[in-house]
Design an enzyme around this catalytic site. Structure first.
Site, PDB file in Angstrom:
ATOM      1  CD  GLU A 180      -2.635  -1.463   2.343  1.00  0.00           C
ATOM      2  OE1 GLU A 180      -2.653  -0.315   3.569  1.00  0.00           O
ATOM      3  OE2 GLU A 180      -3.022  -2.568   2.710  1.00  0.00           O
ATOM      4  CD  GLU A 297      -4.795  -8.374   1.998  1.00  0.00           C
ATOM      5  OE1 GLU A 297      -5.149  -7.837   2.641  1.00  0.00           O
ATOM      6  OE2 GLU A 297      -3.082  -8.186   1.714  1.00  0.00           O
TER       7      GLU A 297
HETATM    8  O1  G3I Z   1      -4.953  -9.407  18.941  1.00  0.00           O
HETATM    9  C1  G3I Z   1      -5.456  -8.479  19.304  1.00  0.00           C
HETATM   10  C2  G3I Z   1      -6.599  -8.282  20.613  1.00  0.00           C
HETATM   11  O2  G3I Z   1      -5.502  -9.136  21.678  1.00  0.00           O
HETATM   12  C3  G3I Z   1      -7.502  -6.991  20.625  1.00  0.00           C
HETATM   13  O3  G3I Z   1      -8.121  -7.516  22.090  1.00  0.00           O
HETATM   14  C4  G3I Z   1      -7.916  -6.415  20.045  1.00  0.00           C
HETATM   15  C5  G3I Z   1      -8.623  -4.902  20.269  1.00  0.00           C
HETATM   16  O4  G3I Z   1      -8.677  -4.542  18.937  1.00  0.00           O
HETATM   17  O5  G3I Z   1      -6.741  -6.342  18.874  1.00  0.00           O
HETATM   18  C6  G3I Z   1      -6.438  -7.630  18.630  1.00  0.00           C
HETATM   19  O6  G3I Z   1      -5.506  -7.089  17.828  1.00  0.00           O
HETATM   20  C7  G3I Z   1      -6.387  -6.498  16.079  1.00  0.00           C
HETATM   21  C8  G3I Z   1      -6.104  -8.093  15.530  1.00  0.00           C
HETATM   22  O7  G3I Z   1      -5.664  -6.515  13.928  1.00  0.00           O
HETATM   23  C9  G3I Z   1      -7.160  -9.398  15.526  1.00  0.00           C
HETATM   24  O8  G3I Z   1      -8.712  -8.745  15.498  1.00  0.00           O
HETATM   25  C10 G3I Z   1      -5.256  -5.874  15.744  1.00  0.00           C
HETATM   26  O9  G3I Z   1      -5.632  -4.965  16.878  1.00  0.00           O
HETATM   27  C11 G3I Z   1      -5.747  -5.122  14.648  1.00  0.00           C
HETATM   28  O10 G3I Z   1      -5.159  -3.861  14.559  1.00  0.00           O
HETATM   29  C12 G3I Z   1      -5.524  -6.074  13.850  1.00  0.00           C
HETATM   30  O11 G3I Z   1      -5.826  -5.733  12.175  1.00  0.00           O
HETATM   31  C13 G3I Z   1      -5.474  -6.517  10.694  1.00  0.00           C
HETATM   32  C14 G3I Z   1      -4.532  -5.048  10.418  1.00  0.00           C
HETATM   33  O12 G3I Z   1      -4.441  -5.847   8.986  1.00  0.00           O
HETATM   34  C15 G3I Z   1      -3.327  -4.440  10.725  1.00  0.00           C
HETATM   35  O13 G3I Z   1      -2.965  -5.384  10.940  1.00  0.00           O
HETATM   36  C16 G3I Z   1      -6.250  -7.588  10.885  1.00  0.00           C
HETATM   37  O14 G3I Z   1      -6.429  -8.130  11.601  1.00  0.00           O
HETATM   38  C17 G3I Z   1      -6.203  -7.792   9.238  1.00  0.00           C
HETATM   39  O15 G3I Z   1      -6.803  -8.692   8.768  1.00  0.00           O
HETATM   40  C18 G3I Z   1      -5.601  -6.814   8.555  1.00  0.00           C
HETATM   41  O16 G3I Z   1      -4.844  -6.883   7.474  1.00  0.00           O
HETATM   42  C19 G3I Z   1      -5.148  -6.232   6.691  1.00  0.00           C
HETATM   43  C20 G3I Z   1      -3.258  -6.563   5.914  1.00  0.00           C
HETATM   44  O17 G3I Z   1      -2.635  -7.053   6.375  1.00  0.00           O
HETATM   45  C21 G3I Z   1      -3.223  -5.474   4.510  1.00  0.00           C
HETATM   46  N1  G3I Z   1      -4.167  -5.311   3.728  1.00  0.00           N
HETATM   47  C22 G3I Z   1      -5.804  -4.795   4.274  1.00  0.00           C
HETATM   48  C23 G3I Z   1      -6.017  -6.362   5.131  1.00  0.00           C
HETATM   49  C24 G3I Z   1      -7.002  -5.595   5.777  1.00  0.00           C
HETATM   50  O18 G3I Z   1      -7.593  -4.575   6.698  1.00  0.00           O
END
Ligand code: G3I
Length: 389
Positions: A180, A297
Site C-alpha cells: 500500500e 486478500e
Molecule cells: O489481538 C488483539 C486483541 O488481543 C485485542 O483485544 C484487540 C482489540 O482491538 O485487538 C487485537 O488485534 C487486532 C488484530 O487485527 C486481530 O483482530 C489489531 O488491533 C488490529 O490492528 C488487527 O488488524 C489487522 C489489520 O490488518 C492491521 O494490521 C487485521 O486483523 C488484518 O486482517 C488486516 O489485514 C490487512 C492486510 O494486512 C493488508 N491489507 C488490508 C487488510 C485488511 O485491513
C-alpha cells in the site's frame, strides 16, 4: 424484466462488456429503488459444481494455487478449522503474524515463534506459504516514531528486512515486500502515499526495500501489494494508474519486483461497478511489464446486503464468481488467496460490521465450516479457468 436482466447481465460479463453490465445495473436501479445497489441480483443463477474436489485441488488442476490467511492462534486452538484448511488450501499466508509490530512488540525485540509455527505447519503438510508484509506504514512497531529519524531510516529498514527475510529465506513462496505505498488522494504527482518511509527516504525507499529483500531471500517471489484496484470508479482508476506508474518505474530501473498483489477486498454492494473490459486491460498492462499477478486478500463484504441469508449468500457468491472469472482469464494470474477461509475468523466482523448486527458472511465457509455458495462460486471460477500449464 428479470429475464432480460439475466441475459444481458451474464452476456455482458462474459463478453467483457462492462459498460453494458453497468447500464443494466442503472436500468434495474430505477426499478428497484429500495435496493438499487444490489440490482444485479439473479435468483435463478446457477452455482452448481461438479465433483467433490477441494478448492485447492481445483486450482492445482489448472496450474494455480488457492489459499487463505490464518493466525497461529487458530492453528493451535481449532482442530476443526485446521482440518478445513488442510482440505481446501495449497497455500497459506499469515494474516498478521509476520508484520513488524507482531514480530517485535517494541522495535527490534523480534520473537519469531508464532510465525515460525505457521511456516513449520505449511512445510509439514506440503503447503506453500507467503510472507506478509515487510514494509507497511500501518504495521510499524510502537517505538518506531521515537527511534527512527531521516538519518537512521535507511539503517532501520535494512536491519528489519535483513532480520526477517533472512530468517525465512528459502521457506516462502513469495513476500509482500511493500504494501500500500500508493495513495492518489495524497496529491503527489507520483501518486505515492505520504508515509514515514517516504518522508524520511523519498520515493526510492520502495526500490531499496525490494533490493534488500532480494539480497536476503533470493528465492522468494517479490511482490508489490495494494488495494482498491478492482472497480470502475474514479478512486480505483486513479490507484490503478498510480500502481502502474510505480511498477513501470521499478521495472525500468531493474528493481527485483516479480509480481503485483491485488488485495481484492470486494464489496457485495459495489459489484455493479465491476467493468470486465477495464479490469482485463489493467491486468494485461501489468502482465506486459513481465510481472505475475496474485490475488492476495480476496473477500466480499456483505455489510450493506440484505439480512436474508439466502439472498445475501447469492450476492456474495455472484461477486466472487464475476470477479474471478475475469481475473483468472489473465494468464499472468498465478493464484488466489482469500483473507480467511471461514466466517468464523474474518477481520470484517470487527472492521466492517453490519448495521443490523447480524454476523457477516464474507468467506467460502460458514462459521460451522460448511461450504457456502461463495465456495461454489470460487470452485466454478477455477473449473472454468484456462489451464496454466
Ligand atoms: O489481538 C488483539 C486483541 O488481543 C485485542 O483485544 C484487540 C482489540 O482491538 O485487538 C487485537 O488485534 C487486532 C488484530 O487485527 C486481530 O483482530 C489489531 O488491533 C488490529 O490492528 C488487527 O488488524 C489487522 C489489520 O490488518 C492491521 O494490521 C487485521 O486483523 C488484518 O486482517 C488486516 O489485514 C490487512 C492486510 O494486512 C493488508 N491489507 C488490508 C487488510 C485488511 O485491513
Amino acid at each position: 424484466m428479470s429475464k432480460l436482466h439475466r441475459i444481458s447481465r451474464r452476456h455482458a460479463l462474459w463478453l467483457g462488456l462492462g459498460g453494458l453490465a453497468g447500464m443494466t445495473a442503472i436500468a434495474l436501479g430505477q426499478h428497484q429503488a429500495n435496493h438499487q445497489n444490489y440490482g444485479l441480483e439473479d435468483p435463478t443463477r446457477d452455482f452448481s459444481v461438479m465433483g467433490q474436489q477441494s478448492l485447492g485441488d481445483r486450482a492445482r488442476a489448472k496450474g494455480l494455487f488457492y489459499g487463505a490467511a490464518l493466525s497461529p492462534e487458530q492453528l493451535s486452538s481449532d482442530a476443526d478449522f485446521v482440518r478445513a484448511l488442510l482440505r481446501e488450501c495449497t497455500m497459506l499466508v499469515p494474516e498478521n503474524a509476520m508484520k513488524w509490530n507482531r514480530l517485535a512488540q517494541e522495535f527490534d525485540d523480534y520473537r519469531f515463534e508464532p510465525a515460525d509455527a505457521l511456516v513449520a505447519f505449511a512445510r509439514r503438510h506440503g503447503l506453500g506459504i507467503r510472507g506478509h508484509t515487510l514494509i507497511w506504514h500501518r504495521s510499524l512497531p510502537p517505538a518506531f516514531a521515537e527511534r527512527v529519524t531521516s538519518q537512521t531510516a535507511e539503517q532501520a529498514m535494512q536491519r528489519h528486512i535483513r532480520r526477517v527475510a533472512r530468517h525465512y529465506a528459502g521457506a516462502l513462496h513469495s513476500w509482500d515486500v511493500v504494501n500500500e505505498a500508493v495513495e492518489p488522494s495524497h496529491d503527489r504527482t507520483d501518486g505515492l502515499r505520504v508515509s514515514p518511509w517516504l518522508e524520511y527516504l523519498g520515493p526510492d525507499y520502495i526500490e531499496l526495500a525490494f533490493h534488500l529483500a532480494a539480497e536476503a531471500d533470493p528465492q522468494a517471489r517479490l511482490v508489490y501489494n495494494d488495494y482498491n484496484l478492482d472497480y470502475d470508479t474514479p478512486v480505483d482508476e486513479a490507484r490503478r494508474r498510480a500502481v502502474l506508474r510505480l511498477l513501470e518505474r521499478l521495472r525500468s530501473r531493474n528493481v527485483p519486483v516479480h509480481a503485483l498483489g491485488i488485495q481484492a477486498h470486494l464489496d457485495g454492494d459495489e459489484q455493479h461497478r465491476l467493468n470486465p473490459t477495464q479490469l482485463r486491460h489493467f491486468l494485461r498492462e501489468v502482465a506486459n511489464l513481465g510481472l505475475k499477478i496474485i490475488i492476495t486478500e480476496l473477500d466480499v463484504t456483505d455489510r450493506r446486503l440484505p439480512a436474508d441469508i439466502a439472498r445475501r449468500d447469492r450476492l456474495v457468491a455472484s461477486a466472487y464468481e464475476d470477479y474471478l472469472s475475469v481475473v483468472l482469464d489473465e494468464p499472468a494470474v498465478i493464484g488466489v488467496l482469500t483473507w480467511g477461509l471461514s466466517d468464523r475468523y474474518t477481520w470484517l466482523t470487527e472492521f466492517k460490521p453490519r448495521r443490523d448486527r447480524r454476523a457477516v458472511r464474507p468467506l467460502p465457509l460458514d462459521v460451522a465450516l460448511q461450504p457456502k455458495l461463495a465456495w461454489n462460486a470460487i470452485a466454478r471460477a477455477f473449473d472454468h479457468a484456462p489451464s496454466r500449464s
